[in-house]
Enzyme design. Structure first.
Site, PDB file in Angstrom:
ATOM      1  N   ARG A 142      -3.570 -13.624   8.743  1.00 50.86           N
ATOM      2  CA  ARG A 142      -5.216 -13.411   8.678  1.00 50.86           C
ATOM      3  C   ARG A 142      -5.483 -13.939   7.274  1.00 50.86           C
ATOM      4  O   ARG A 142      -5.003 -13.830   6.138  1.00 50.86           O
ATOM      5  CB  ARG A 142      -5.498 -11.787   8.596  1.00 50.86           C
TER       6      ARG A 142
ATOM      7  N   GLY B 193      -7.762 -13.358   3.474  1.00 49.88           N
ATOM      8  CA  GLY B 193      -7.890 -12.267   2.697  1.00 49.88           C
ATOM      9  C   GLY B 193      -6.653 -12.190   1.769  1.00 49.88           C
ATOM     10  O   GLY B 193      -5.832 -12.990   1.803  1.00 49.88           O
ATOM     11  N   GLN B 194      -6.666 -11.138   1.052  1.00 49.20           N
ATOM     12  CA  GLN B 194      -5.575 -10.850   0.110  1.00 49.20           C
ATOM     13  C   GLN B 194      -4.745  -9.817   0.507  1.00 49.20           C
ATOM     14  O   GLN B 194      -4.452  -9.310   1.630  1.00 49.20           O
ATOM     15  CB  GLN B 194      -6.196 -10.820  -1.395  1.00 49.20           C
TER      16      GLN B 194
ATOM     17  N   TYR C 278      -4.250  -2.065   2.249  1.00 47.95           N
ATOM     18  CA  TYR C 278      -3.478  -1.139   2.814  1.00 47.95           C
ATOM     19  C   TYR C 278      -3.981  -0.348   3.972  1.00 47.95           C
ATOM     20  O   TYR C 278      -5.075  -0.631   4.338  1.00 47.95           O
ATOM     21  CB  TYR C 278      -3.657   0.104   1.773  1.00 47.95           C
ATOM     22  N   HIS C 279      -2.841  -0.168   4.946  1.00 48.68           N
ATOM     23  CA  HIS C 279      -3.084   0.431   6.190  1.00 48.68           C
ATOM     24  C   HIS C 279      -2.314   1.801   6.221  1.00 48.68           C
ATOM     25  O   HIS C 279      -1.057   1.829   6.016  1.00 48.68           O
ATOM     26  CB  HIS C 279      -2.812  -0.439   7.383  1.00 48.68           C
TER      27      HIS C 279
ATOM     28  N   GLY D 112     -10.580  -9.002   7.664  1.00 41.47           N
ATOM     29  CA  GLY D 112      -9.826 -10.034   7.652  1.00 41.47           C
ATOM     30  C   GLY D 112      -9.481 -10.596   8.907  1.00 41.47           C
ATOM     31  O   GLY D 112      -8.837  -9.765   9.883  1.00 41.47           O
TER      32      GLY D 112
ATOM     33  N   GLY E 278      -9.056  -8.083  12.303  1.00 40.12           N
ATOM     34  CA  GLY E 278     -10.299  -7.624  12.623  1.00 40.12           C
ATOM     35  C   GLY E 278     -10.750  -6.646  11.425  1.00 40.12           C
ATOM     36  O   GLY E 278     -10.751  -7.452   9.876  1.00 40.12           O
TER      37      GLY E 278
ATOM     38  N   CYS F  25      -7.632  -6.464  -2.109  1.00 42.90           N
ATOM     39  CA  CYS F  25      -8.291  -7.596  -2.025  1.00 42.90           C
ATOM     40  C   CYS F  25      -8.580  -8.359  -3.348  1.00 42.90           C
ATOM     41  O   CYS F  25      -9.564  -9.279  -3.436  1.00 42.90           O
ATOM     42  CB  CYS F  25      -9.931  -7.328  -1.366  1.00 42.90           C
TER      43      CYS F  25
END
Length: 228
Positions: free
Chosen positions: A71, A73-74, A77-78, A145, A156, A174
């Site tokens: 994806r 972006g940078q 966290y999830h 992202g 998403g 990010c």
């Protein structure tokens, strides 16, 4: 006329690599015409993901598994308490404009937050959705992202309900060092995941089924979306 989008809610946390594999399978099926569009709502166990723009210096403490992903972006966290929405739409039918699609994702988040009394905002040169916090710095409440393959979208958004915000300390989220990260709980808004899911579904129809030429372009498209 575009067929209704299939909504799927994962009943338990989903391993990240399994989620990516499932998305890639669905994207291929959408392209082949053997499956319809889908929004997949998941939670993940604690982990970090590195998008195509991730810088090694922004990984401060790899306290959780780190997944390199395609994806845009940078680092982000999830984890539990965060609603991740993987959005697999066919832009061949909706309009082949990736920048407008990304703006629609941000509009979707902003409309969802509004239903809970929270004003989400964009920031020039930054990605995702931001909020102002009285007496504190602005903070990011949702990340965006995406990747687009043959005009089919995947990956998403990630919206913070009540994640452990200390888990963000292992990265520079990010790549932004001068702003914080927040959640609905941190803002004093406690809602159930089911309530957020219902709101996301309602605002999705408003945003995406009315999306079109009047969507503004995202000026930072290249930083958080990739296409192939």
């Amino acid at each position: 006329m575009i067929a209704p989008v299939d909504w799927n809610i994962a009943p338990a946390p989903v391993a990240y690599e399994a989620a990516v594999a499932a998305m890639e399978t669905r994207v291929a099926a959408i392209r082949a015409g053997t499956a319809g569009e889908q929004v997949w709502l998941v939670e993940h166990p604690p982990l970090y993901t590195a998008g195509t723009g991730a810088q090694a210096a922004d990984l401060l403490d790899a306290r959780f598994p780190v997944h390199r992903t395609g994806r845009g972006g940078q680092f982000t966290y999830h984890g539990p308490g965060q609603r991740v929405a993987y959005v697999m739409l066919d832009l061949r039918r909706r309009g082949p404009d990736v920048r407008a699609f990304v703006c629609a994702l941000e509009d979707w988040i902003i409309a969802t937050l509004k239903g809970f009394g929270v004003e989400g905002e964009r920031r020039d040169g930054r990605v995702g959705v931001w909020v102002r916090r009285p007496g504190r710095t602005e903070a990011k409440i949702a990340a965006v992202g995406v990747r687009v393959r043959h005009w089919i979208t995947y990956h998403g958004i990630a919206l913070n309900l009540r994640p452990d915000l200390t888990h963000y300390a292992g990265i520079v989220p990010c790549g932004i060092r001068d702003a914080g990260v927040t959640s609905l709980h941190d803002l004093g808004v406690d809602v159930l995941m089911d309530e957020v899911d219902a709101a996301l579904r309602h605002t999705f129809s408003t945003v995406f089924e009315g999306a079109g030429e009047d969507l503004a372009y995202a000026t930072t498209f290249g930083r958080f979306a990739t296409a192939d």
